[in-house]
Structures are given as C-alpha cells and as structure tokens.
Motif scaffolding. Sequence first.
Motif, PDB file in Angstrom:
ATOM      1  N   SER A 151     -21.883 -66.617 -47.040  1.00 23.91           N
ATOM      2  CA  SER A 151     -20.850 -67.651 -47.508  1.00 23.91           C
ATOM      3  C   SER A 151     -19.400 -66.697 -46.885  1.00 23.91           C
ATOM      4  CB  SER A 151     -20.635 -67.372 -49.224  1.00 23.91           C
ATOM      5  OG  SER A 151     -19.511 -68.267 -49.405  1.00 23.91           O
ATOM      6  N   ARG A 152     -18.443 -67.617 -46.661  1.00 21.57           N
ATOM      7  CA  ARG A 152     -17.222 -67.428 -46.127  1.00 21.57           C
ATOM      8  C   ARG A 152     -16.095 -67.365 -47.219  1.00 21.57           C
ATOM      9  NH1 ARG A 152     -18.786 -63.996 -42.865  1.00 21.57           N
ATOM     10  NH2 ARG A 152     -16.714 -63.767 -42.524  1.00 21.57           N
ATOM     11  N   TRP A 153     -16.281 -67.804 -48.304  1.00 21.29           N
ATOM     12  CA  TRP A 153     -15.504 -67.947 -49.587  1.00 21.29           C
ATOM     13  C   TRP A 153     -15.658 -66.920 -50.561  1.00 21.29           C
ATOM     14  CZ3 TRP A 153     -11.371 -71.132 -49.987  1.00 21.29           C
ATOM     15  CH2 TRP A 153     -11.419 -72.363 -49.301  1.00 21.29           C
ATOM     16  N   TYR A 154     -14.599 -66.432 -51.047  1.00 19.57           N
ATOM     17  CA  TYR A 154     -14.531 -65.400 -52.110  1.00 19.57           C
ATOM     18  C   TYR A 154     -13.921 -65.686 -53.240  1.00 19.57           C
ATOM     19  CZ  TYR A 154     -15.843 -61.983 -48.452  1.00 19.57           C
ATOM     20  OH  TYR A 154     -16.331 -61.349 -47.258  1.00 19.57           O
ATOM     21  N   TYR A 155     -14.340 -65.260 -54.445  1.00 15.62           N
ATOM     22  CA  TYR A 155     -13.338 -65.533 -55.448  1.00 15.62           C
ATOM     23  C   TYR A 155     -12.428 -64.123 -55.382  1.00 15.62           C
ATOM     24  CZ  TYR A 155     -17.241 -68.105 -57.900  1.00 15.62           C
ATOM     25  OH  TYR A 155     -18.019 -69.011 -57.863  1.00 15.62           O
ATOM     26  N   SER A 156     -11.046 -64.570 -55.530  1.00 18.09           N
ATOM     27  CA  SER A 156     -10.181 -63.415 -55.446  1.00 18.09           C
ATOM     28  C   SER A 156      -9.062 -63.266 -56.208  1.00 18.09           C
ATOM     29  CB  SER A 156      -9.389 -63.914 -54.018  1.00 18.09           C
ATOM     30  OG  SER A 156      -8.556 -65.025 -54.012  1.00 18.09           O
ATOM     31  N   GLY A 157      -8.431 -62.016 -56.412  1.00 20.79           N
ATOM     32  CA  GLY A 157      -7.588 -61.943 -57.101  1.00 20.79           C
ATOM     33  C   GLY A 157      -6.285 -60.942 -56.211  1.00 20.79           C
ATOM     34  N   ASP A 158      -4.957 -61.436 -56.221  1.00 16.34           N
ATOM     35  CA  ASP A 158      -4.238 -60.423 -55.398  1.00 16.34           C
ATOM     36  C   ASP A 158      -2.951 -60.036 -55.956  1.00 16.34           C
ATOM     37  OD1 ASP A 158      -3.986 -63.698 -54.693  1.00 16.34           O
ATOM     38  OD2 ASP A 158      -1.969 -62.770 -54.535  1.00 16.34           O
ATOM     39  N   PHE A 159      -2.377 -59.013 -55.364  1.00 24.24           N
ATOM     40  CA  PHE A 159      -1.282 -58.356 -56.122  1.00 24.24           C
ATOM     41  C   PHE A 159      -0.169 -58.070 -54.814  1.00 24.24           C
ATOM     42  CE2 PHE A 159       1.567 -54.449 -56.550  1.00 24.24           C
ATOM     43  CZ  PHE A 159       2.069 -54.684 -57.503  1.00 24.24           C
ATOM     44  N   SER A 160       1.202 -58.342 -55.005  1.00 24.29           N
ATOM     45  CA  SER A 160       2.193 -57.922 -53.963  1.00 24.29           C
ATOM     46  C   SER A 160       3.401 -57.663 -54.437  1.00 24.29           C
ATOM     47  CB  SER A 160       2.187 -59.267 -53.051  1.00 24.29           C
ATOM     48  OG  SER A 160       2.856 -60.262 -53.636  1.00 24.29           O
ATOM     49  N   LEU A 161       4.197 -56.564 -54.007  1.00 22.37           N
ATOM     50  CA  LEU A 161       5.521 -56.304 -54.577  1.00 22.37           C
ATOM     51  C   LEU A 161       6.138 -56.085 -53.082  1.00 22.37           C
ATOM     52  CD1 LEU A 161       7.432 -55.304 -56.496  1.00 22.37           C
ATOM     53  CD2 LEU A 161       6.469 -53.022 -56.537  1.00 22.37           C
ATOM     54  N   THR A 162       7.373 -56.928 -53.204  1.00 23.01           N
ATOM     55  CA  THR A 162       8.518 -56.597 -52.058  1.00 23.01           C
ATOM     56  C   THR A 162       9.848 -56.262 -52.318  1.00 23.01           C
ATOM     57  OG1 THR A 162       7.128 -58.211 -50.716  1.00 23.01           O
ATOM     58  CG2 THR A 162       9.196 -57.765 -49.958  1.00 23.01           C
TER      59      THR A 162
END
Length: 344
Positions: A151-162
């Motif tokens: 599979s090329r799909w993922y369950y995902s979680g992301d974090f970003s700070l700028t």
Amino acid sequence: MIGFICLGIQTSYAATELDTVPVPKSVAKIKSSIKKIFTKKQKDSIASSKDSIQKILKESVKRNYWTHQNKPGILFTQTSFVNWTKGGNNTIAGIASFKGDYDYKRGQFFWKNDFLIKYGLSKEDDIDHALKTDDIIDIKSAVGYKKGIESRWYYSGDFSLTTQIAKGYNDKKKTTVISNFFAPARMRIGLGAAYSDKDDNFKLNISPLTNQVTFVIDQELANKGAFGVEPAKKDGEGNIIEPGKNVNSEFGTLISIEYKTLIMKNINFAVKSSFYSDYLNRFGNVDSDIELNINMKVNKYIQSTISSHLLYDDDTKTPNDDGTQGGPKVQLKQILGVGVSYVF
C-alpha cells in the motif's frame, strides 16, 4: 566600475542506510578483521577466534533503520560601485543556514523529522545598521503506519512549528517592530492520511483534523491584534483596559502536496504547498503557502538556485507605515542565488 562578488559554501552529509547485504567496502573490512584474528599469537584459543568471527559477521548484517542528511551552508554577496553614474549603494550581505533530515522507517511504520534554520543580514554604506534579509526556524515531524506492505497510503499524524529568530521592522530605519521571536509562531498538530509514490517524488497529506495555534508573545504586537490574535480593549480615550490575547487557536483541515522531478540533466524542480481552512471561523477562506525551487548544477562545485515563495494568510494583516494593521494581502518573496558548493 562596478564589482560584484558572490561566494557560497555548502556542505552536505549524504544520507546513509545499512541493509542486511554488506557492500564491497564492508566485505573488505570483514575479511581484514577475520585475518587479524587468525594472525594473533598462538595463546589465543580456537574457540575464542570462532566467537570473534561470529561477532564480526553479526555486526556486519545489523540493520540501521535511520537515514540522515545534514546541510550546513553559508552565502556571501558583495556589490560595489565606483563612479557609477546610474547610482547605487555598496552592499555586503550574508546568509547562514542549516537543514537536517532525520528519518526512521521500519516495515510499515515511518517517522520523518525535518529541521531548518536560516538567518541573513545585509549592510549598505549609507545605513548605520545591518538589515535582515532572511529569518526562519522551521521544525516538522510526521509519523505514519500502513496496513499492507504494498500500500502507498498511511494513517498519519503530523506536527510543525514555524517562527523566527530576531525582530522584523517595517522600514530601513527600524522605526516600528512588526514581528519578533515567537511573534508570530505557528504550530500545527493534525491527524489524517498520507500518500507517497514508490520513489517518494510525489507526496500528499490530508489532515481533516488539524489544530492550528498562533502565538504572539510580544505584547505590543498582541495589543494591535497582529497575526490574528484578539487585540487589546481600549476605553474612549485610547487607554488599554484589557491587554490583547497572546494565543489564537483554530480547528480546521490541512492539505499538503510535495512534488519533485528532474527537468533535464543537472536541473531539479521541486514544489511544496499547503492549504488550510478553519471550520469555525470563515470556513472556505484558505491560507495558502506555495514554494517553488529550481536547482541548476553547473558542475561539481558551482550551482544556481531560483526560488519563489507565495503566502496568503487571512489572519495576517499588512502593517501600515504608522504601525497600524491593514488588510491581508498576497505575500511574495523571490530569490536568485549563484555560488560555489562542495558536497561530502
């Protein structure tokens, strides 16, 4: 006479990854280690030699699921004029940067971490102080898990700070501060799904559950309602009776797209974009961030970069000359850089 000097130095530690199949250099190292065991003094027992060989072979096929890449860089530019009838200011400028990518991938799980810091200054002859040309701190982290190997799909979680390092001003005289460290700072935490093609050239991230928080810790800016926070409340005479808020929290959906390709030999094209809309406040107004980069490698040491960065944020008001907040506008930054680089 006009003189222009541009010098850039960039070093890169290329990504490394060990697999279960030793490379030729590893094989040579293994042979050398085993040879040393058999050339030891006769007092070493055969059992001891056997244990040593097993240890060497075990270490040679040990997996390392981490890949990393470090790119420190520095760029200097100078422009000088002598009897130049069209006019101009002698200028010297420099930009220092560091970019790090630290990724972990094991089976159907991945953890990707990116770090970027960049700061630049320029100095002109007729100005007593240096002016800021670039300033950013950007931290990103994402995790994902897929059900099937193919599979090329993922369950995902992301974090970003700028955020940024130093104060920003509205003019060369530095009369009015319009930004500062953690003013603003934007943090995003999201859950959703991510797609990546086989070569990781195309990436899509859809996070329908995203919390976006904007921090403005500079109270003077917060009182003006900069970057979307609630401004201070004032009485009829203009006195502050309640200070402005330092935090603005939103909840919405985020879509991010990344794409890179080889246009022709030694010319790479990459685009990064993100689109965010808040569910609770004016849903349908989209905050957009689009960045285009073209890297042209002339030879082993010389390269040129063309980049264009477009921003639109409905919460970011354009500062007026008197320091008051105007309406939101499209923001655009363009950079053309030519320099010398060395990669190892």
